[in-house]
Write an enzyme that holds these catalytic residues in place. Structure first.
Site, PDB file in Angstrom:
ATOM      1  N   ILE A  14      12.252  19.685  -6.027  1.00 32.30           N
ATOM      2  CA  ILE A  14      11.380  18.496  -6.020  1.00 32.30           C
ATOM      3  C   ILE A  14      10.477  18.479  -4.783  1.00 32.30           C
ATOM      4  CG2 ILE A  14      12.951  16.830  -4.892  1.00 32.30           C
ATOM      5  CD1 ILE A  14      10.629  16.229  -7.938  1.00 32.30           C
ATOM      6  N   SER A  36      15.650  23.044   6.311  1.00 34.15           N
ATOM      7  CA  SER A  36      16.303  23.472   5.084  1.00 34.15           C
ATOM      8  C   SER A  36      17.140  24.693   5.431  1.00 34.15           C
ATOM      9  CB  SER A  36      15.229  23.835   4.051  1.00 34.15           C
ATOM     10  OG  SER A  36      15.639  23.532   2.748  1.00 34.15           O
ATOM     11  N   ARG A  37      18.317  24.819   4.810  1.00 30.30           N
ATOM     12  CA  ARG A  37      19.178  25.953   5.166  1.00 30.30           C
ATOM     13  C   ARG A  37      18.572  27.265   4.705  1.00 30.30           C
ATOM     14  NH1 ARG A  37      24.126  23.999   1.931  1.00 30.30           N
ATOM     15  NH2 ARG A  37      22.375  24.069   0.497  1.00 30.30           N
ATOM     16  N   LYS A  90      15.380   9.710  -4.986  1.00 31.79           N
ATOM     17  CA  LYS A  90      16.330   8.994  -5.809  1.00 31.79           C
ATOM     18  C   LYS A  90      17.502   9.910  -6.178  1.00 31.79           C
ATOM     19  CE  LYS A  90      16.722  10.523  -9.530  1.00 31.79           C
ATOM     20  NZ  LYS A  90      16.808  11.742 -10.404  1.00 31.79           N
ATOM     21  N   ASP A 168      21.828  11.639 -13.373  1.00 34.47           N
ATOM     22  CA  ASP A 168      20.746  12.037 -12.460  1.00 34.47           C
ATOM     23  C   ASP A 168      19.379  11.757 -13.117  1.00 34.47           C
ATOM     24  OD1 ASP A 168      19.671  13.626  -9.980  1.00 34.47           O
ATOM     25  OD2 ASP A 168      18.747  14.542 -11.735  1.00 34.47           O
TER      26      ASP A 168
HETATM   27  P1  NAP Z   1      17.652  21.247  -5.495  1.00 35.07           P
HETATM   28  O1  NAP Z   1      16.415  22.037  -5.615  1.00 35.07           O
HETATM   29  O2  NAP Z   1      18.902  21.776  -6.077  1.00 35.07           O
HETATM   30  O3  NAP Z   1      17.982  20.858  -3.991  1.00 35.07           O
HETATM   31  C1  NAP Z   1      16.999  20.598  -3.023  1.00 35.07           C
HETATM   32  C2  NAP Z   1      17.354  21.311  -1.730  1.00 35.07           C
HETATM   33  O4  NAP Z   1      18.399  20.605  -1.085  1.00 35.07           O
HETATM   34  C3  NAP Z   1      17.903  22.704  -1.939  1.00 35.07           C
HETATM   35  O5  NAP Z   1      16.875  23.656  -2.084  1.00 35.07           O
HETATM   36  C4  NAP Z   1      18.730  22.929  -0.706  1.00 35.07           C
HETATM   37  O6  NAP Z   1      17.922  23.481   0.328  1.00 35.07           O
HETATM   38  C5  NAP Z   1      19.179  21.540  -0.359  1.00 35.07           C
HETATM   39  N1  NAP Z   1      20.572  21.424  -0.778  1.00 35.07           N
HETATM   40  C6  NAP Z   1      21.097  21.649  -2.003  1.00 35.07           C
HETATM   41  N2  NAP Z   1      22.423  21.462  -1.997  1.00 35.07           N
HETATM   42  C7  NAP Z   1      22.727  21.137  -0.752  1.00 35.07           C
HETATM   43  C8  NAP Z   1      23.944  20.859  -0.101  1.00 35.07           C
HETATM   44  N3  NAP Z   1      25.105  20.840  -0.758  1.00 35.07           N
HETATM   45  N4  NAP Z   1      23.912  20.588   1.206  1.00 35.07           N
HETATM   46  C9  NAP Z   1      22.738  20.580   1.867  1.00 35.07           C
HETATM   47  N5  NAP Z   1      21.542  20.832   1.301  1.00 35.07           N
HETATM   48  C10 NAP Z   1      21.555  21.111   0.014  1.00 35.07           C
HETATM   49  O7  NAP Z   1      17.469  19.792  -6.099  1.00 35.07           O
HETATM   50  P2  NAP Z   1      16.169  19.010  -6.554  1.00 35.07           P
HETATM   51  O8  NAP Z   1      15.995  19.190  -8.015  1.00 35.07           O
HETATM   52  O9  NAP Z   1      15.030  19.282  -5.650  1.00 35.07           O
HETATM   53  O10 NAP Z   1      16.704  17.511  -6.379  1.00 35.07           O
HETATM   54  C11 NAP Z   1      16.884  16.936  -5.101  1.00 35.07           C
HETATM   55  C12 NAP Z   1      16.843  15.414  -5.252  1.00 35.07           C
HETATM   56  O11 NAP Z   1      15.581  15.077  -5.841  1.00 35.07           O
HETATM   57  C13 NAP Z   1      17.920  14.862  -6.185  1.00 35.07           C
HETATM   58  O12 NAP Z   1      18.382  13.644  -5.687  1.00 35.07           O
HETATM   59  C14 NAP Z   1      17.182  14.650  -7.512  1.00 35.07           C
HETATM   60  O13 NAP Z   1      17.731  13.590  -8.277  1.00 35.07           O
HETATM   61  C15 NAP Z   1      15.783  14.301  -7.004  1.00 35.07           C
HETATM   62  N6  NAP Z   1      14.718  14.577  -7.996  1.00 35.07           N
HETATM   63  C16 NAP Z   1      14.649  15.801  -8.602  1.00 35.07           C
HETATM   64  C17 NAP Z   1      13.678  16.016  -9.588  1.00 35.07           C
HETATM   65  C18 NAP Z   1      13.516  17.342 -10.289  1.00 35.07           C
HETATM   66  O14 NAP Z   1      12.685  17.444 -11.201  1.00 35.07           O
HETATM   67  N7  NAP Z   1      14.238  18.385  -9.917  1.00 35.07           N
HETATM   68  C19 NAP Z   1      12.780  14.998  -9.927  1.00 35.07           C
HETATM   69  C20 NAP Z   1      12.853  13.803  -9.243  1.00 35.07           C
HETATM   70  C21 NAP Z   1      13.833  13.601  -8.283  1.00 35.07           C
HETATM   71  P3  NAP Z   1      18.562  24.482   1.399  1.00 35.07           P
HETATM   72  O15 NAP Z   1      19.607  25.287   0.710  1.00 35.07           O
HETATM   73  O16 NAP Z   1      17.390  25.281   1.852  1.00 35.07           O
HETATM   74  O17 NAP Z   1      19.147  23.598   2.455  1.00 35.07           O
END
Ligand code: NAP
Length: 307
Positions: A14, A36-37, A90, A168
């Site tokens: 996101i 970011s890690r 969110k 989610d």
């Molecule tokens: P994601 O790509 O899986 O996670 C975002 C980043 O957070 C990862 O690249 C990772 O970066 C870090 N992360 C993941 N797991 C972690 C952990 N256990 N501890 C620490 N850092 C961690 O997820 P996303 O889809 O972007 O979603 C993130 C948030 O945005 C959620 O709350 C989701 O509901 C919201 N969201 C997502 C979307 C969508 O379309 N995907 C849309 C609207 C809102 P590093 O490994 O580099 O630290």
């Protein structure tokens, strides 16, 4: 006014899809750092932890926290403690209590805390809210169907306790519901299905009631091909359909003219105006409904799910 110096934390899906382009497209912000890690952003200073970033780049004024909810509290606490404004993806936290602690901390530090709900800024949501404001609503049916393999491939956190599973995306429906209804609702019953090899639900049916007797039923399912993100709303003056996640609106069978999708740019405009006005916006209503579903709902174990 100088642009707000902002940093992004959790450079994943996101952050790349929406946050970085929205920040880049808004002259009210200057992106100065990221933490970011594994992920990084070209052209700015990158760190692996928020603590290192806050120490090394004291000029940061605001941070956007884009990581999964289970790990957001510590980062938000660190940023607020350091006197930074905080934009929360969110859902705003893994629990209601953590958000309450953050809200109090933001107030003590006199900085902005923003619980963003992107779906509320879908093109037709405010039009639906305005139309429904003086209507008597009898019944609302919510269909939130999608294919988890398409939208959340290899996202392990989403299946863990606190990852919310089908809630989610489902919480987006509840963020719209709590925004468009002229009267608050409360969960009266729910069933949710959890695959035997996972900790979070893959599907749920939820019933809500209201003081005036309005009935809301939500059907959320992650196993279905083809997306459906619709509200079918029966009022005493006819049917309203808010479809496509809030992007389409039909009133009495007449399709309303669409507006352009700009959920995240609008969120960043909103955050900017809150920071400028020295205010916070903390709304946990959608998350409270999820907590109530887990409190009141019955859990059914279903067949294992594999990516
Ligand atoms: P994601 O790509 O899986 O996670 C975002 C980043 O957070 C990862 O690249 C990772 O970066 C870090 N992360 C993941 N797991 C972690 C952990 N256990 N501890 C620490 N850092 C961690 O997820 P996303 O889809 O972007 O979603 C993130 C948030 O945005 C959620 O709350 C989701 O509901 C919201 N969201 C997502 C979307 C969508 O379309 N995907 C849309 C609207 C809102 P590093 O490994 O580099 O630290």
């Amino acid at each position: 006014m100088q642009p707000i110096k902002i940093a992004v934390v959790g450079v994943g899906k996101i952050a790349r899809d929406q946050h970085l382009p929205s920040i880049a497209g808004n002259p009210g912000y200057a992106l100065v750092a990221a933490a970011s890690r594994h992920g990084s952003v070209e052209g700015i200073r990158n760190f692996t932890t928020i603590e290192d970033m806050l120490e090394a780049v004291p000029e940061i004024e605001a941070v956007s926290l884009c990581m999964p909810p289970r790990v957001r509290f510590e980062a938000a606490h660190a940023a607020l403690s350091a006197g930074k404004h905080v934009f929360l993806e969110k859902p705003p936290g893994a629990t209601l209590s953590e958000v309450a602690i953050l809200e109090a901390l933001a107030e003590r530090k006199a900085v902005t805390l923003f619980t963003s709900w992107h779906s509320r800024f879908a093109p037709m949501v405010d039009r639906a809210r305005a139309h429904l404001a003086d209507k008597t609503i009898r019944r609302v049916e919510i269909f939130w169907h999608e294919d988890v393999r398409r939208w959340h491939p290899n996202q392990s956190w989403i299946w863990e306790a606190g990852g919310l599973g089908v809630f989610d995306p489902g919480i987006n429906a509840l963020s719209i519901l709590t925004h468009i209804l002229p009267e608050p609702v409360f969960v009266t019953g729910a069933t949710f299905e959890v695959p035997e090899n996972r900790e979070a639900p893959i599907a749920a049916k939820i019933a809500f009631g209201s003081a005036s007797g309005m009935v809301v039923e939500a059907d959320m399912d992650w196993r279905l091909p083809g997306d459906r993100w619709d509200f079918v709303i029966e009022t005493t003056e006819g049917e309203v359909v808010l479809g496509n996640g809030g992007a389409r609106l039909t009133i009495g069978g007449v399709s309303q003219e669409d507006e352009r999708e700009k959920e995240y740019p609008t969120l960043y405009e909103r955050f900017h105006s809150l920071v400028t006005a020295g205010r916070s916006e903390v709304d946990v209503a959608p998350l409270r409904h999820i907590a109530d579903i887990f409190m009141l709902g019955s859990r059914k174990t279903v067949e294992a799910f594999y990516d």
